[in-house]
Motif scaffolding. Structure first.
Motif, PDB file in Angstrom:
ATOM      1  N   ASP A 189     -11.098  -1.396  -0.360  1.00 23.68           N
ATOM      2  CA  ASP A 189     -10.193  -0.340   0.199  1.00 23.68           C
ATOM      3  C   ASP A 189      -8.983  -1.402   1.085  1.00 23.68           C
ATOM      4  OD1 ASP A 189      -9.223   2.497   1.245  1.00 23.68           O
ATOM      5  OD2 ASP A 189      -9.440   1.323   3.130  1.00 23.68           O
ATOM      6  N   ALA A 195       0.875  -1.261  -0.035  1.00 28.99           N
ATOM      7  CA  ALA A 195      -0.094   0.035  -0.137  1.00 28.99           C
ATOM      8  C   ALA A 195       0.751   1.274   0.041  1.00 28.99           C
ATOM      9  CB  ALA A 195      -0.869   0.193   1.209  1.00 28.99           C
ATOM     10  N   GLU A 196       1.843   1.270   0.921  1.00 28.55           N
ATOM     11  CA  GLU A 196       2.903   2.452   0.778  1.00 28.55           C
ATOM     12  C   GLU A 196       3.449   2.639  -0.441  1.00 28.55           C
ATOM     13  OE1 GLU A 196       4.741   5.582   1.779  1.00 28.55           O
ATOM     14  OE2 GLU A 196       3.042   4.607   3.003  1.00 28.55           O
ATOM     15  N   GLY A 212      -6.965   4.782  -8.096  1.00 32.16           N
ATOM     16  CA  GLY A 212      -6.384   3.779  -7.121  1.00 32.16           C
ATOM     17  C   GLY A 212      -5.547   2.867  -8.223  1.00 32.16           C
ATOM     18  N   ARG A 252       0.787   4.191  -2.739  1.00 30.68           N
ATOM     19  CA  ARG A 252       0.778   5.328  -2.517  1.00 30.68           C
ATOM     20  C   ARG A 252       1.700   6.379  -3.116  1.00 30.68           C
ATOM     21  NH1 ARG A 252      -1.915   3.582   2.176  1.00 30.68           N
ATOM     22  NH2 ARG A 252       0.090   3.613   3.078  1.00 30.68           N
ATOM     23  N   ARG A 253       2.741   5.933  -3.128  1.00 28.00           N
ATOM     24  CA  ARG A 253       3.937   6.658  -3.662  1.00 28.00           C
ATOM     25  C   ARG A 253       4.052   7.027  -5.123  1.00 28.00           C
ATOM     26  NH1 ARG A 253       7.252   3.625  -0.024  1.00 28.00           N
ATOM     27  NH2 ARG A 253       8.150   2.321  -1.831  1.00 28.00           N
ATOM     28  N   VAL A 264      -5.521   2.414   0.249  1.00 23.42           N
ATOM     29  CA  VAL A 264      -5.482   2.437  -1.071  1.00 23.42           C
ATOM     30  C   VAL A 264      -6.740   1.724  -1.686  1.00 23.42           C
ATOM     31  CG1 VAL A 264      -4.153   1.644  -3.065  1.00 23.42           C
ATOM     32  CG2 VAL A 264      -3.011   2.515  -0.941  1.00 23.42           C
ATOM     33  N   GLY A 271       1.397   9.388  -5.953  1.00 25.14           N
ATOM     34  CA  GLY A 271       1.653  10.559  -5.654  1.00 25.14           C
ATOM     35  C   GLY A 271       2.491  11.224  -6.560  1.00 25.14           C
TER      36      GLY A 271
END
Length: 108
Positions: A57, A10-11, A26, A14-15, A61, A18
């Protein structure tokens, strides 16, 4: 949850989300016909939702898939791993019955 991400996956997602200039909903996970075993994973940015899409979810994410792909990925966990100099997503799919020798395709 039908499809989940580990905290590290998930991290990573997200990166990646971003870093994009275009806003995405997503991550889209699916399967397509490919290789000697029959199916391969497809990973894309979900720029929008389409009719019939399913969303989940996982650690904040949004994971998007279609019903036909979900049949092959139900219960799958996606992890982000680093092994030596290599890093990437690892699919822990309980539905996989067999995979080809090179690891590019699988069958359920």
């Amino acid at each position: 949850m039908a499809i989940s991400l580990t905290a590290s996956a998930a991290e990573h997602v997200r990166r990646c989300l971003g870093d994009r200039t275009k806003q995405a909903v997503g991550i889209r996970l699916g399967v397509r016909s490919s290789g000697c075993s029959g199916l391969a994973y497809v990973v894309e940015y979900a720029n929008s939702l389409q009719d019939g899409d399913l969303t989940f979810d996982s650690h904040g994410v949004t994971v998007v898939t279609d019903p036909k792909s979900l049949v092959h990925m139900e219960g799958m966990e996606v992890d982000y791993v680093r092994e030596g100099l290599q890093e990437g997503l690892k699919f822990n799919n309980p539905n996989v019955k067999d995979s080809c020798g090179c690891g590019e395709s699988f069958t359920t």
